[in-house]
Design a protein around this motif. Structure first.
Motif, PDB file in Angstrom:
ATOM      1  N   LEU A  89      99.212  20.994-120.827  1.00 52.58           N
ATOM      2  CA  LEU A  89      99.544  21.129-119.543  1.00 52.58           C
ATOM      3  C   LEU A  89     101.143  20.545-119.244  1.00 52.58           C
ATOM      4  N   CYS A  90     101.376  19.336-119.982  1.00 56.09           N
ATOM      5  CA  CYS A  90     102.892  18.689-119.894  1.00 56.09           C
ATOM      6  C   CYS A  90     103.863  19.729-120.543  1.00 56.09           C
ATOM      7  N   ASP A  91     104.267  20.593-120.436  1.00 53.61           N
ATOM      8  CA  ASP A  91     105.208  21.324-120.991  1.00 53.61           C
ATOM      9  C   ASP A  91     106.665  21.396-120.414  1.00 53.61           C
TER      10      ASP A  91
ATOM     11  N   ALA B 225      97.157  15.905-126.985  1.00 53.19           N
ATOM     12  CA  ALA B 225      97.101  17.359-126.715  1.00 53.19           C
ATOM     13  C   ALA B 225      97.543  17.919-125.270  1.00 53.19           C
ATOM     14  N   VAL B 226      97.550  17.107-124.356  1.00 48.55           N
ATOM     15  CA  VAL B 226      97.721  17.358-123.083  1.00 48.55           C
ATOM     16  C   VAL B 226      99.188  17.473-122.918  1.00 48.55           C
ATOM     17  N   VAL B 227     100.078  17.191-123.834  1.00 46.66           N
ATOM     18  CA  VAL B 227     101.297  16.992-123.986  1.00 46.66           C
ATOM     19  C   VAL B 227     102.141  18.181-125.074  1.00 46.66           C
TER      20      VAL B 227
ATOM     21  N   VAL C 102     103.791   7.013-106.863  1.00 47.30           N
ATOM     22  CA  VAL C 102     103.018   7.364-107.932  1.00 47.30           C
ATOM     23  C   VAL C 102     102.305   8.636-108.118  1.00 47.30           C
ATOM     24  N   GLY C 103     102.296   9.290-109.045  1.00 48.58           N
ATOM     25  CA  GLY C 103     101.551  10.569-109.111  1.00 48.58           C
ATOM     26  C   GLY C 103     100.417  10.505-110.151  1.00 48.58           C
ATOM     27  N   VAL C 104      99.286  10.516-110.046  1.00 46.35           N
ATOM     28  CA  VAL C 104      98.317  10.298-111.218  1.00 46.35           C
ATOM     29  C   VAL C 104      97.547  11.802-111.410  1.00 46.35           C
ATOM     30  N   ILE C 105      97.574  12.218-112.508  1.00 48.36           N
ATOM     31  CA  ILE C 105      96.985  13.418-112.987  1.00 48.36           C
ATOM     32  C   ILE C 105      95.590  13.199-113.511  1.00 48.36           C
ATOM     33  N   GLY C 106      94.508  13.428-112.626  1.00 50.60           N
ATOM     34  CA  GLY C 106      93.214  13.073-113.097  1.00 50.60           C
ATOM     35  C   GLY C 106      93.089  11.743-112.812  1.00 50.60           C
TER      36      GLY C 106
ATOM     37  N   ASP D 164     107.858   9.562-108.757  1.00 54.33           N
ATOM     38  CA  ASP D 164     108.958   8.569-109.418  1.00 54.33           C
ATOM     39  C   ASP D 164     108.191   8.172-110.711  1.00 54.33           C
ATOM     40  N   PHE D 165     106.962   8.003-110.647  1.00 50.04           N
ATOM     41  CA  PHE D 165     106.118   7.750-111.909  1.00 50.04           C
ATOM     42  C   PHE D 165     104.945   8.485-112.015  1.00 50.04           C
ATOM     43  N   ILE D 166     104.711   9.254-113.266  1.00 52.27           N
ATOM     44  CA  ILE D 166     103.573  10.212-113.341  1.00 52.27           C
ATOM     45  C   ILE D 166     102.750   9.696-114.430  1.00 52.27           C
ATOM     46  N   VAL D 167     101.402   9.444-114.286  1.00 54.28           N
ATOM     47  CA  VAL D 167     100.607   8.936-115.099  1.00 54.28           C
ATOM     48  C   VAL D 167      99.408  10.036-115.464  1.00 54.28           C
ATOM     49  N   VAL D 168      99.172  10.423-116.553  1.00 51.38           N
ATOM     50  CA  VAL D 168      98.383  11.202-117.116  1.00 51.38           C
ATOM     51  C   VAL D 168      97.179  10.661-117.594  1.00 51.38           C
ATOM     52  N   SER D 169      95.913  10.875-116.750  1.00 54.58           N
ATOM     53  CA  SER D 169      94.495  10.026-117.065  1.00 54.58           C
ATOM     54  C   SER D 169      93.385  11.169-117.212  1.00 54.58           C
ATOM     55  N   CYS D 170      93.583  12.387-117.252  1.00 49.91           N
ATOM     56  CA  CYS D 170      92.625  13.255-117.213  1.00 49.91           C
ATOM     57  C   CYS D 170      91.996  13.380-118.443  1.00 49.91           C
TER      58      CYS D 170
END
Ligand code: NDP
Ligand code: DGY
Length: 328
Positions: free
Chosen positions: A225-227, A247-249, A157-161, A210-216
């Motif tokens: 950021l997610c482009d 707007a992060v995406v 799992v990858g957490v951004i922020g 395998d899972f990316i969670v954006v919480s910044c």
């Protein structure tokens, strides 16, 4: 001669839970103007309503910029937002005018983390699509490959922020049997060691999760950021979840990634704009689950957020301590 203290004026931009209204009504220091609706106050009304006000209690969908501050005038001492996110506040203009800011960190962390986990599971295990199959007759019999998705057990799992909410999400996900926790952000976090979290460059997180969670939080550096480049670095089997700000995406790039098979699925609690128009292309996709920004939406959390916002507002207008003042 008896002197009568003049009441301070406060403006509340939306109907808020009783827990907040009760404190406001019991306070003898202010006169309250309330936009008594669940719908946002129209901008023109807001600009009129804030004139001469000492305190403003606003929502995350109210843009608090120079125009609004000018309309409010020099009496304005405090802006209290009923949210932890403060990207709708133009802080430079607010600081210039010496106005204090209150917000609601911490009290919504658990509710938002819980919802993010629910969204991740719903997206990865295709729950909305599966419910629909039951209703539309698509469920004809048990089939070996019907409605297969992706599981957390043994995953990365990858957490951004990895802030308050990011950490609370990670804590809830690890017991599902997650093998590795990666995170990225500006700084490594001491409490990530309790979960063996690895602070890695964003590109590593994208390639290995395998899972990316954006919480910044939304800031100039995280906007968009997610482009296309971001999604192109993800695994084709990876699931993307965003519960921070829309707007992060870059949503066009996300649509492309979801339709071209670049990534497996996406779950979004936040979008641009909000509400997302009902004819938006993302809503046509089976592998995209969109929720109406309900991260903190439990009765109890919203009550606590309302009470805290009112306490911030009252502290601000009286020039006393605010329980959660934003330092900026
Ligand atoms: P925190 O301040 O605790 O966490 C914010 C995180 O964002 C930090 O880990 C920070 O990393 C990271 N961050 C900030 N700038 C950058 C950057 N340039 N690049 C990468 N990471 C960055 O806030 P919370 O956890 O309490 O809340 C996070 C956000 O979640 C809120 O700002 C809000 O937008 C959203 N939210 C959404 C809800 C919903 O209903 N969906 C409910 C509540 C919040 P670092 O510490 O390294 O700087
Ligand atoms: C926040 O507080 O920033 C959320 O988006 C709503 O609770």
């Amino acid at each position: 001669m008896q002197t009568v203290a003049k009441l301070m004026k406060v403006y509340v931009t939306r109907r808020i839970p009783q827990e907040g209204m009760k404190i406001l009504s019991a306070s003898s220091v202010c006169e309250v103007s309330l936009w008594d609706s669940d719908e946002p106050v129209p901008r023109a009304e807001l600009l009129k309503g804030v004139q001469g006000t000492h305190g403003l209690l606003c929502m995350l969908s109210d843009k608090i910029d120079a125009e609004l501050l000018d309309a409010a005038g020099p009496n304005l001492k405090v802006i209290s937002t009923m949210s932890v996110g403060f990207d709708h506040l133009v802080l430079g203009e607010i600081k210039k005018r010496g106005i204090r800011v209150g917000y609601t960190p911490g009290v919504l962390t658990d509710a938002t983390a819980e919802l993010t986990v629910a969204l991740l599971l719903a997206t990865a295990r295709r729950l909305p699509e599966a419910v629909e199959e039951v209703k539309n007759g698509g469920w004809t019999c048990w089939k070996p490959l019907m409605m297969c998705g992706y599981g957390l057990s043994g995953s990365t799992v990858g957490v951004i922020g990895l802030g308050r909410i990011g950490m609370a999400i990670a804590r809830r996900l690890m017991p599902f049997g997650v093998k590795r926790l990666l995170y990225s952000g500006r700084t490594a976090k001491a409490d990530a060691t309790e979960l063996n979290g690895e602070f890695v460059p964003l590109d590593t997180l994208l390639a290995e999760s395998d899972f990316i969670v954006v919480s910044c939080s939304l800031a100039p550096e995280t906007q968009g950021l997610c482009d296309k480049a971001f999604f192109s670095k993800m695994k084709k089997t990876a699931v993307f979840v965003n519960s921070s700000r829309g707007a992060v995406v870059n949503q066009e790039d996300l649509y492309e990634a979801l339709t071209s098979g670049q990534i497996a699925a996406a779950g979004l609690d936040v979008t641009t704009p909000e509400p997302l128009p009902t004819n938006h292309p993302l809503l046509t996709l089976k592998n995209c689950v969109v929720l109406p920004h309900i991260g903190s939406a439990t009765y109890s959390t919203r009550g606590i957020m309302a009470a805290l916002s009112v306490q911030n507002l009252l502290g601000g207008i009286q020039g006393t301590e605010m329980p959660s003042e934003l330092k900026f």
